[in-house]
Design a protein around this motif. Sequence first.
Motif, PDB file in Angstrom:
ATOM      1  N   PRO A 154      11.352  40.994   2.969  1.00  0.00           N
ATOM      2  CA  PRO A 154      12.120  39.735   2.965  1.00  0.00           C
ATOM      3  C   PRO A 154      11.922  38.924   1.689  1.00  0.00           C
ATOM      4  CG  PRO A 154      10.260  39.596   4.479  1.00  0.00           C
ATOM      5  CD  PRO A 154      10.333  41.014   4.022  1.00  0.00           C
ATOM      6  N   SER A 155      10.888  39.246   0.923  1.00  0.00           N
ATOM      7  CA  SER A 155      10.641  38.474  -0.303  1.00  0.00           C
ATOM      8  C   SER A 155      11.456  38.976  -1.483  1.00  0.00           C
ATOM      9  CB  SER A 155       9.155  38.550  -0.674  1.00  0.00           C
ATOM     10  OG  SER A 155       8.357  38.293   0.447  1.00  0.00           O
ATOM     11  N   LEU A 156      12.211  40.069  -1.277  1.00  0.00           N
ATOM     12  CA  LEU A 156      12.899  40.691  -2.405  1.00  0.00           C
ATOM     13  C   LEU A 156      13.879  39.769  -3.100  1.00  0.00           C
ATOM     14  CD1 LEU A 156      13.644  44.326  -1.274  1.00  0.00           C
ATOM     15  CD2 LEU A 156      12.096  43.530  -3.042  1.00  0.00           C
ATOM     16  N   ARG A 157      14.505  38.932  -2.318  1.00  0.00           N
ATOM     17  CA  ARG A 157      15.525  38.063  -2.912  1.00  0.00           C
ATOM     18  C   ARG A 157      14.935  36.763  -3.430  1.00  0.00           C
ATOM     19  NH1 ARG A 157      20.698  39.234  -2.204  1.00  0.00           N
ATOM     20  NH2 ARG A 157      21.123  41.177  -1.126  1.00  0.00           N
ATOM     21  N   LEU A 158      13.633  36.601  -3.247  1.00  0.00           N
ATOM     22  CA  LEU A 158      13.007  35.349  -3.659  1.00  0.00           C
ATOM     23  C   LEU A 158      12.279  35.530  -4.972  1.00  0.00           C
ATOM     24  CD1 LEU A 158      11.420  34.457  -0.223  1.00  0.00           C
ATOM     25  CD2 LEU A 158      13.635  33.754  -1.095  1.00  0.00           C
ATOM     26  N   SER A 159      12.154  34.426  -5.683  1.00  0.00           N
ATOM     27  CA  SER A 159      11.299  34.473  -6.861  1.00  0.00           C
ATOM     28  C   SER A 159      10.734  33.080  -7.083  1.00  0.00           C
ATOM     29  CB  SER A 159      12.075  34.951  -8.085  1.00  0.00           C
ATOM     30  OG  SER A 159      13.113  34.035  -8.338  1.00  0.00           O
ATOM     31  N   GLY A 160       9.788  32.997  -7.966  1.00  0.00           N
ATOM     32  CA  GLY A 160       9.196  31.709  -8.325  1.00  0.00           C
ATOM     33  C   GLY A 160       8.575  31.006  -7.133  1.00  0.00           C
ATOM     34  N   LEU A 161       8.902  29.742  -7.015  1.00  0.00           N
ATOM     35  CA  LEU A 161       8.302  28.894  -5.997  1.00  0.00           C
ATOM     36  C   LEU A 161       8.575  29.409  -4.588  1.00  0.00           C
ATOM     37  CD1 LEU A 161       6.635  26.412  -6.108  1.00  0.00           C
ATOM     38  CD2 LEU A 161       8.700  25.013  -5.981  1.00  0.00           C
ATOM     39  N   TYR A 162       9.786  29.944  -4.369  1.00  0.00           N
ATOM     40  CA  TYR A 162      10.153  30.392  -3.033  1.00  0.00           C
ATOM     41  C   TYR A 162       9.345  31.616  -2.626  1.00  0.00           C
ATOM     42  CZ  TYR A 162      13.865  27.109  -3.779  1.00  0.00           C
ATOM     43  OH  TYR A 162      14.553  25.962  -4.043  1.00  0.00           O
ATOM     44  N   LEU A 163       9.071  32.455  -3.609  1.00  0.00           N
ATOM     45  CA  LEU A 163       8.252  33.628  -3.328  1.00  0.00           C
ATOM     46  C   LEU A 163       6.834  33.186  -2.968  1.00  0.00           C
ATOM     47  CD1 LEU A 163       7.913  36.711  -3.292  1.00  0.00           C
ATOM     48  CD2 LEU A 163       7.173  36.538  -5.653  1.00  0.00           C
ATOM     49  N   ILE A 164       6.317  32.201  -3.687  1.00  0.00           N
ATOM     50  CA  ILE A 164       4.977  31.710  -3.388  1.00  0.00           C
ATOM     51  C   ILE A 164       4.936  31.188  -1.949  1.00  0.00           C
ATOM     52  CG2 ILE A 164       3.191  30.037  -4.025  1.00  0.00           C
ATOM     53  CD1 ILE A 164       4.173  30.177  -6.863  1.00  0.00           C
ATOM     54  N   LEU A 165       5.999  30.489  -1.544  1.00  0.00           N
ATOM     55  CA  LEU A 165       6.046  29.978  -0.170  1.00  0.00           C
ATOM     56  C   LEU A 165       6.080  31.126   0.841  1.00  0.00           C
ATOM     57  CD1 LEU A 165       8.343  26.854  -0.409  1.00  0.00           C
ATOM     58  CD2 LEU A 165       5.914  26.953   0.139  1.00  0.00           C
ATOM     59  N   LEU A 176      15.346  47.253  -9.376  1.00  0.00           N
ATOM     60  CA  LEU A 176      14.583  46.020  -9.178  1.00  0.00           C
ATOM     61  C   LEU A 176      13.868  45.995  -7.826  1.00  0.00           C
ATOM     62  CD1 LEU A 176      14.166  43.375 -10.732  1.00  0.00           C
ATOM     63  CD2 LEU A 176      16.090  42.415  -9.490  1.00  0.00           C
ATOM     64  N   GLN A 177      14.620  46.248  -6.776  1.00  0.00           N
ATOM     65  CA  GLN A 177      14.038  46.193  -5.429  1.00  0.00           C
ATOM     66  C   GLN A 177      12.908  47.196  -5.276  1.00  0.00           C
ATOM     67  OE1 GLN A 177      17.464  45.904  -5.638  1.00  0.00           O
ATOM     68  NE2 GLN A 177      17.616  43.820  -4.869  1.00  0.00           N
ATOM     69  N   ARG A 178      13.182  48.395  -5.728  1.00  0.00           N
ATOM     70  CA  ARG A 178      12.204  49.458  -5.558  1.00  0.00           C
ATOM     71  C   ARG A 178      10.917  49.136  -6.325  1.00  0.00           C
ATOM     72  NH1 ARG A 178      11.204  54.285  -7.950  1.00  0.00           N
ATOM     73  NH2 ARG A 178      10.346  55.863  -6.539  1.00  0.00           N
ATOM     74  N   THR A 179      11.086  48.665  -7.542  1.00  0.00           N
ATOM     75  CA  THR A 179       9.917  48.359  -8.360  1.00  0.00           C
ATOM     76  C   THR A 179       9.085  47.249  -7.725  1.00  0.00           C
ATOM     77  OG1 THR A 179      11.270  48.919 -10.262  1.00  0.00           O
ATOM     78  CG2 THR A 179       9.188  47.853 -10.716  1.00  0.00           C
ATOM     79  N   LYS A 180       9.766  46.228  -7.194  1.00  0.00           N
ATOM     80  CA  LYS A 180       9.038  45.146  -6.534  1.00  0.00           C
ATOM     81  C   LYS A 180       8.267  45.675  -5.337  1.00  0.00           C
ATOM     82  CE  LYS A 180      11.778  41.067  -7.705  1.00  0.00           C
ATOM     83  NZ  LYS A 180      12.591  39.976  -7.153  1.00  0.00           N
ATOM     84  N   LEU A 181       8.919  46.537  -4.555  1.00  0.00           N
ATOM     85  CA  LEU A 181       8.253  47.059  -3.355  1.00  0.00           C
ATOM     86  C   LEU A 181       7.053  47.923  -3.733  1.00  0.00           C
ATOM     87  CD1 LEU A 181      11.269  47.829  -1.000  1.00  0.00           C
ATOM     88  CD2 LEU A 181       9.651  45.926  -0.915  1.00  0.00           C
ATOM     89  N   ILE A 182       7.174  48.684  -4.819  1.00  0.00           N
ATOM     90  CA  ILE A 182       6.027  49.482  -5.270  1.00  0.00           C
ATOM     91  C   ILE A 182       4.884  48.549  -5.658  1.00  0.00           C
ATOM     92  CG2 ILE A 182       5.192  51.021  -7.093  1.00  0.00           C
ATOM     93  CD1 ILE A 182       7.975  52.323  -7.084  1.00  0.00           C
ATOM     94  N   LYS A 223       9.580  41.333 -14.683  1.00  0.00           N
ATOM     95  CA  LYS A 223       9.046  39.971 -14.742  1.00  0.00           C
ATOM     96  C   LYS A 223       9.818  39.154 -15.773  1.00  0.00           C
ATOM     97  CE  LYS A 223       5.213  39.468 -16.966  1.00  0.00           C
ATOM     98  NZ  LYS A 223       3.771  39.561 -17.267  1.00  0.00           N
ATOM     99  N   GLU A 224       9.994  39.744 -16.958  1.00  0.00           N
ATOM    100  CA  GLU A 224      10.590  38.943 -18.034  1.00  0.00           C
ATOM    101  C   GLU A 224      12.103  38.798 -17.909  1.00  0.00           C
ATOM    102  OE1 GLU A 224       9.157  39.882 -21.965  1.00  0.00           O
ATOM    103  OE2 GLU A 224      10.658  38.575 -22.866  1.00  0.00           O
ATOM    104  N   ARG A 225      12.795  39.884 -17.632  1.00  0.00           N
ATOM    105  CA  ARG A 225      14.254  39.816 -17.560  1.00  0.00           C
ATOM    106  C   ARG A 225      14.775  40.727 -16.450  1.00  0.00           C
ATOM    107  NH1 ARG A 225      15.912  37.267 -22.107  1.00  0.00           N
ATOM    108  NH2 ARG A 225      14.582  37.394 -23.932  1.00  0.00           N
ATOM    109  N   PRO A 226      14.751  40.220 -15.202  1.00  0.00           N
ATOM    110  CA  PRO A 226      15.116  41.088 -14.081  1.00  0.00           C
ATOM    111  C   PRO A 226      16.536  41.646 -14.177  1.00  0.00           C
ATOM    112  CG  PRO A 226      14.766  38.811 -13.361  1.00  0.00           C
ATOM    113  CD  PRO A 226      14.292  38.889 -14.766  1.00  0.00           C
TER     114      PRO A 226
END
Lengths: 262, 349
Positions: free
Chosen positions: B120-131, B219-225, B206-209
């Motif tokens: 569920p965090s895949l679509r989030l980044s920054g502050l929202y991901l921290i939450l 993107l999704q796969r890399t984040k999940l890994i 991280k730098e330029r998704p």
Amino acid sequence: MNEKKSSAGLKLCISDLSMSFGGVQALEGVSFEVEPGTIHAIIGPNGAGKTTLINCISGQFIPEGTMHFGERELTHVRAHNRIQMGIARTFQHVNVYSELSVLDNIMIGGHHRLKSNWIRQCLYWGPYGCSREEQMLQAEALELLERLEMRHLADSPAGELSYGQQKRLEVGRALLAHPKLLLLDEPMAGMAKQEKKQLSDWILDINREMNITIVMIEHDMTVVQTLSDQVVVLDFGRKIAEGPPQEVVKDKRVRKAYLGED
Amino acid sequence: MEPNLTDKDAGTAAARPLLETRLERYGAVGLILALAVGSMLISSYHLSLLTTITIFAFSAMGLNLLSGNAGLISIAHAAFMGLGAFTAAWFAIDLGIPILIAIILAGIVSAGVGLLFGIPSLRLSGLYLILATFAAQIILYWFFEQALWLTKSPDGRFVGIPEVMGFEFGDPWHYYLLVLVFTIAGAVVYLNILRSGLGRSLEVIKERPIVSQMMGVNLQRTKLIAFTIGHFYAGVAGALYGWHLQFVATEAFDLMGSIELLVMIIIGGLGSLAGAVLGATFIVVVPELLDMAGRRLVDDMGLMAPIRMFIYGLLVVIFLIYEPHGLARTWRKLVRYFNKKLFKNKNEH
């Protein structure tokens, strides 16, 4: 300029492409075809939808209408898979990874050709590792850097390069993907005359020697006229003209919209 | 241009070494030997501190991969350590699975749960991901207090002295060596990731998704890994920590613990192995020094805890302003300097 060898390569067919953001119609019913092995320029005033069009082809946006690359319909192919089909691009605003080294930056272009899964990458060595593949990609990247005359910069962070070098690095990164179709978004913007000349020659080399089809957005009409085989003119999201550059510049609507004549 | 990667190209470029400079290579071997031998000679109190540092360095590698390299900031890492600690104890004690296997299984469970929270965090980044990771921390902590079949009591459970194939780790030095072996293996894997395509894809998302997607990075796969590997480290570290203290305390894996881990990699240095190691050392050693100083200055030890937090906070702010790349950057500069001095002519890098 017309004796192109169009042996391999796939044809790009854009038909009836529309894209809107909120109330803004960025593209409206745009259709054109790009023959394999040619250089196609897209021109038009600011806000005409040129970059949006490139973004649609490379997968950042999903438009209405259809796009075919060869036999395959592109619209719903996810962005990261399009490079596998042979579509690579550069960006209008320089988009190198500033903290990574030049070598790592360019190697990202070949990323989709790496076959090792993540567990093999964790292991790295041995028959189950990815070291061999990494080494080969690195060798190829270094060779390409040599050709870009940037070999000595391989270990520098890309953010420290000059603007022109970053632009060149971006083209290199796209080339390492072994594309069949290369999308260049204002490759010459902000360059001095001499740099433009050099880059023009280089784009011709890419097109002829590597037999890569090129679609590029360009404002400089001299460059457009020397390089391109076909020109598509956009204005307010619509295609207002298409044809060889010499004919297009004579078109009344084009002169009005783009060259600012009445 | 070759259409594919062929053997022909190989050999013109050397493979990237595990460690870049010769000084680092010698240094790493020296450090490992010094730790293995030195740990035998120091007092049991200091050995306990050293074990804690080593375990947290291991855990911080996972967090650094996730937050430092991939840029997915998490404040739930301690909770995943807790999950590893409890599941390892459950596997080993309740199910009778050998401890080494239990530790690995705990890592896998933690990785799996991390993956689940990652989706569920895949679509989030920054502050929202921290939450979102904050939510994971709260949910897991609540789970530890509720799932008594796993944790035995809301406060935690005793795990006793670990035993591997009939060998009892009664001597803390022996246990330290086990921890050291795990940590070295973890460090090697971390370095492998950093020099492979996986490391590159973590850095670029991280730098330029969006650009990275168009460059062919999923993107999704890399984040999940990243979620999976990062939390595997957390789970294994948690399991090692449980047997180190011989008691898995729920309290040790609260939000404060997660924030301390994040502070570790910020002070140590985001995205590098040295960052994880230096950060873990820093965060264990500095409170010790503060306590030592405190014992002389303040009679009421109850005051030390808030003072310690204050100093942590201050240090984080100072680091963010003056050395955003952490101790590791300072470290790199030193290494480069001495590497040049020491291996002037013989060094290829």
